[in-house]
Each structure stands twice: as structure tokens, then as C-alpha cells.
Design an enzyme around this catalytic site. Structure first.
Site, short mmCIF file in Angstrom:
data_model
loop_
_atom_site.label_atom_id
_atom_site.label_comp_id
_atom_site.label_asym_id
_atom_site.label_seq_id
_atom_site.Cartn_x
_atom_site.Cartn_y
_atom_site.Cartn_z
N HIS A 57 -43.81 -25.66 -78.01
CA HIS A 57 -44.18 -26.30 -76.73
C HIS A 57 -45.35 -27.26 -76.94
CE1 HIS A 57 -44.23 -25.81 -72.11
NE2 HIS A 57 -44.69 -26.99 -72.45
N LEU B 149 -46.41 -34.56 -77.44
CA LEU B 149 -46.91 -35.55 -78.41
C LEU B 149 -47.15 -36.91 -77.76
CD1 LEU B 149 -44.77 -34.65 -81.55
CD2 LEU B 149 -47.17 -34.11 -81.14
N ASN C 136 -41.18 -35.16 -71.73
CA ASN C 136 -41.76 -35.87 -70.57
C ASN C 136 -42.68 -37.01 -71.00
OD1 ASN C 136 -43.67 -34.03 -71.52
ND2 ASN C 136 -44.61 -33.74 -69.53
N ASP D 192 -48.42 -25.23 -75.39
CA ASP D 192 -48.41 -26.22 -74.30
C ASP D 192 -49.51 -27.26 -74.53
OD1 ASP D 192 -47.68 -27.64 -72.08
OD2 ASP D 192 -48.44 -26.19 -70.62
N HIS E 185 -54.96 -35.34 -72.91
CA HIS E 185 -55.22 -36.42 -71.96
C HIS E 185 -56.47 -37.16 -72.43
CE1 HIS E 185 -52.25 -35.11 -69.03
NE2 HIS E 185 -52.73 -33.88 -69.09
#
Ligand code: ZN
Length: 425
Positions: free
Chosen positions: A58, A61, A92, A304, A308
């Protein structure tokens, strides 16, 4: 380049073959071998643990389209630095990885970076919008290992049913970010409970996750397709998974480091590095996740990893994006909490959750030290004390709530196909 290694004298743990003992591991031409390789590089692993390379199923990238957050190259380097030899990339991106052309582009970039193995997933629906099914068969031929709309959850049970039937035809597992949109609501930013009331922030209840986990249990049972519930955060989800598995339903679940290490109380300082989806929940949920790991209900550990840019997170709480980086802190958090503090599992069980369990679900020929398999190795020291320093991250992301934490347990060397891609010196 010859990729030959003799790794000597470590505690060799290979749950796939029930191995646990001091031994040597050999790699010839990038694959595991059963005898020492003459002229090979010698690695002294005495006092260390030698495992199959860790797999993180999970990871975000961010390429194509969001290279300011992370690139395939920097994400792969972060994986190597965290002890992972294989990562599974979520779809996504911008655009969403929902057709074979984008899958091929990701595979080309992954091969060019050449650091760790990168396995792409494809979206369940076009644009991950939840409506029309993506071309799952064409993406399967291009090499995806699973499908998911991660970041979103398919709200239509009919669409999800068709997706499960389709995945069954191609032998692909169906992964789901379990979240009912009507219960979660567009304004919600954290777990609904005492702290959301105190902080005056809109929350969403555990039920939003649990109702979809229950839906997936019914769909997995009806279709026979394995459905994997991503980043499980609530006690009720663990119970539903346990009950479904007891009836033989092919429903699995994964746990992430932050859901084991932190509760919603961490949001008291409005730190946006504690804003994630699913949200941090309560101490009783952590206890249930630990219980689910201990009894095998949650069979896979994943990060996960969600990088950012700083300017995106350094805003008011409601405006900040969800997610934190995880690749370079996961092994430390898992060792610290699961092995040392809670004693939820022994080391071989923890290694299985990072190797053969995800490999089996995804159909990868990895996650074991068996001769002939690709020579991916993680050498770790489960007792090594270190302090998390986000400025040292290989990832572009600095968005971690664990900066400054002292942890016990770290990967010290990462080997992909017999080639050392990271070495803690
Ligand atoms: Zn997700």
C-alpha cells in the site's frame, strides 16, 4: 554485473518454508541458491536477522502527475531506505491509473529507476469515480497485481459486485478503501468521538468503515473473489473480518503503523500530520487491531505511504490533505509496538506479515528465500535503537507524526535481486 552474494551467520527467518535459525543465505545471478557461490561478495550478518525482502502492498508513489509530492524514483529510494524490496503502487495518480497505457508508463518509469520492485495496481472504476468499470482485463494483461479505487470507495454495491466477478476471471484480488460516503460526509476530517467534540472538528464514525467491510464480506462470499480491506482502523471491522474468515470467506485485512501507534487524542494540537484517512481512532480500537494481528485476522502489514508537499500540509486543519509518509518509519514502528511493547507476535509472524502473506494474496513469486526465487533480502536488527529524523528521509515527503520518536528495530541493509540498494553505515 554479477549479482552474487554469500550472506553469512545471520538468524535466517523464512516463514514460507518454516525456517528460523542461524544459517547462511546464498544468491547466484540475482536468485537464491542452495550452496555458497565462489567469488561472491561476502556479507557478515552475525547478530542480525536475514529475511525475505519486505513487501509493502500500500504505497502512493504519486506519479504520474504529482511529482512535487513524490516521484517513482524518490518513492523507490524511500522504500529501500525503509527495508522494502517491493512496493505496490496505488492508482490514485493524476490521471488515475485506469487504463493499460498508464500502467505501461508506470512500469517503464519503475524499470528506469531500478531501485526496488514496483508493482502497479489499476483502478476499479474509470477515474475512480465509482461508476463505469475500468478495463480490468486489459490492465491485467499489462501486469497489474490488483485493483483498487484507494482514496475512494466504490459506493455502488452493484458496481463492486461486477468488479469482484471480473477480478475473479483474471485471478486478481480486489482491494478496497472501506468507507461509506453518506456516513463519512464531505466535511469530516477526523474520527467521530470525544476529541472531535472537544476540538470542534467534524468527524466520521467507525460505522462508515465497518458497513463496507460487512458489504465486502458478503461480496467475497457470493463471488469467491478474494477481497482485501485496506488500512483497517476500527474494532468492529476486525470483528467482522474474524467472523467472515471463520466461515471460510476470502476476506483479508491490513494494518498500518499509524493506526497502531496513535489515537485521535494526537489531534489535540491540530497537527495536520495526524490527519489521515481512515482517521486515527481510540485506544480500544488499537487494542482490537493488536488482537486481530495476534490471532491472524489481520494478516498483512502495510504503510499507506502518502507523501504531500510541506506547503500542502502547512495550512488550516480542514484544508490539509489526508495522509502521512510511512516507508522509512514502518519497520521501526512495527518492531517497537508489535514486538517490544505489546508482544502481539513473534518475529517470524511479523516477517510473514511483511513477506509471504502479501506475496500470496497478490500472486508474486517473492516473499521467500526458497532457491530459485528472486534474491530480495531485508537484513534487520529488531533491537537497534534509532531516532526518526524526517530531514534524513529519501522520500520527498516530510509529513510524519513520528519525527523525533525513539524506536527499537530497523532494517540495516536492503538487497534487490542480489544488488544492495541501501546499506545503513
Ligand atoms: Zn486508502
Amino acid at each position: 554485473m554479477k549479482r552474487n552474494l554469500n550472506i553469512r551467520g545471520g538468524r535466517v527467518i523464512d516463514p514460507a518454508t518454516n525456517r528460523d535459525g542461524v544459517a547462511d543465505v546464498f544468491i547466484a545471478d540475482g536468485k537464491f541458491a542452495s550452496a555458497p557461490v565462489s567469488g561472491a561478495e561476502e556479507i557478515d550478518a552475525r547478530g542480525l536477522v536475514v529475511c525475505p525482502g519486505f513487501i509493502d502492498m500500500h504505497v502512493h508513489l504519486r506519479e504520474p502527475g504529482q511529482g512535487t509530492k513524490e516521484t517513482i524514483e524518490t518513492g523507490a529510494r524511500a522504500a529501500a531506505a525503509g527495508g522494502f524490496t517491493s512496493v505496490v503502487a496505488m492508482p490514485n495518480t493524476t490521471p488515475v491509473a485506469d487504463h493499460p497505457g498508464i500502467i505501461a508508463w508506470i512500469e517503464e518509469r519503475a524499470a528506469a529507476s531500478g531501485v526496488v520492485n514496483i508493482f502497479p495496481t489499476g483502478a476499479i472504476t474509470v477515474g475512480s469515480l465509482g461508476g463505469q468499470l475500468a478495463p480490468i482485463g486489459a490492465m491485467a494483461r499489462e501486469g497489474i497485481v490488483a485493483v483498487t479505487d484507494d482514496g475512494h470507495c466504490v459506493q455502488s454495491h452493484e458496481v463492486m459486485r461486477r468488479a469482484a466477478e471480473y477480478c475473479g476471471l483474471f485471478g486478481l484480488p480486489l482491494l478496497d478503501h472501506c468507507q461509506d460516503a453518506s456516513l463519512a460526509g464531505p466535511e469530516a476530517v477526523m474520527h467521530e468521538g470525544y476529541w472531535s467534540t472537544v476540538l470542534g472538528l467534524p468527524g466520521w464514525p467507525r460505522m462508515a468503515e465497518e458497513i463496507i467491510v460487512a458489504r465486502n464480506a458478503l461480496l467475497a462470499e457470493a463471488t469467491g473473489t478474494p477481497i482485501h480491506c485496506q488500512h483497517i482502523s476500527s474494532a468492529g471491522s476486525v470483528r467482522i473480518l474474524r467472523e467472515a474468515q471463520a466461515r471460510g470467506v476470502r476476506l483479508s485485512g491490513e494494518a498500518c503503523p499509524h493506526h497502531l501507534a496513535l489515537t485521535d487524542e494526537s489531534l489535540a494540537g491540530y497537527d495536520t500530520n495526524c490527519k489521515m484517512n481512515p482517521p486515527l481512532r481510540e485506544a480500544s480500537d488499537i487494542d482490537a487491531l493488536i488482537g486481530g494481528i495476534a490471532d491472524g485476522t489481520l494478516s498483512i502489514l502495510a504503510t499507506d505511504h502518502a507523501p504531500h508537499a510541506a506547503y500542502e500540509k502547512e495550512v488550516e486543519f480542514a484544508a490539509a490533505p489526508f495522509g502521512i509518509v510511512g516507508l522509512e518509519t514502518a519497520v521501526g514502528i512495527f518492531c517497537e509496538i508489535l514486538l517490544h511493547r505489546r508482544r502481539a507476535v513473534d518475529l517470524p509472524r511479523m516477517v510473514a506479515m511483511l513477506t509471504i502473506n502479501p506475496a500470496k494474496l497478490l500472486g508474486l513469486d517473492r516473499g521467500t528465500l526458497r532457491p530459485g526465487a528472486p534474491g530480495d533480502v531485508t537484513i534487520m536488527d529488531p533491537g537497534r535503537v534509532w531516532i526518526v529524523d524526517r530531514e534524513q528521509f529519501a522520500s520527498k515527503g516530510r509529513n510524519t507524526p513520528f519525527h523525533g520518536w525513539e524506536l527499537r528495530g530497523r532494517a540495516v541493509r536492503t538487497i534487490v535481486g542480489g544488488r544492495t540498494v541501501w546499506n545503513l553505515t
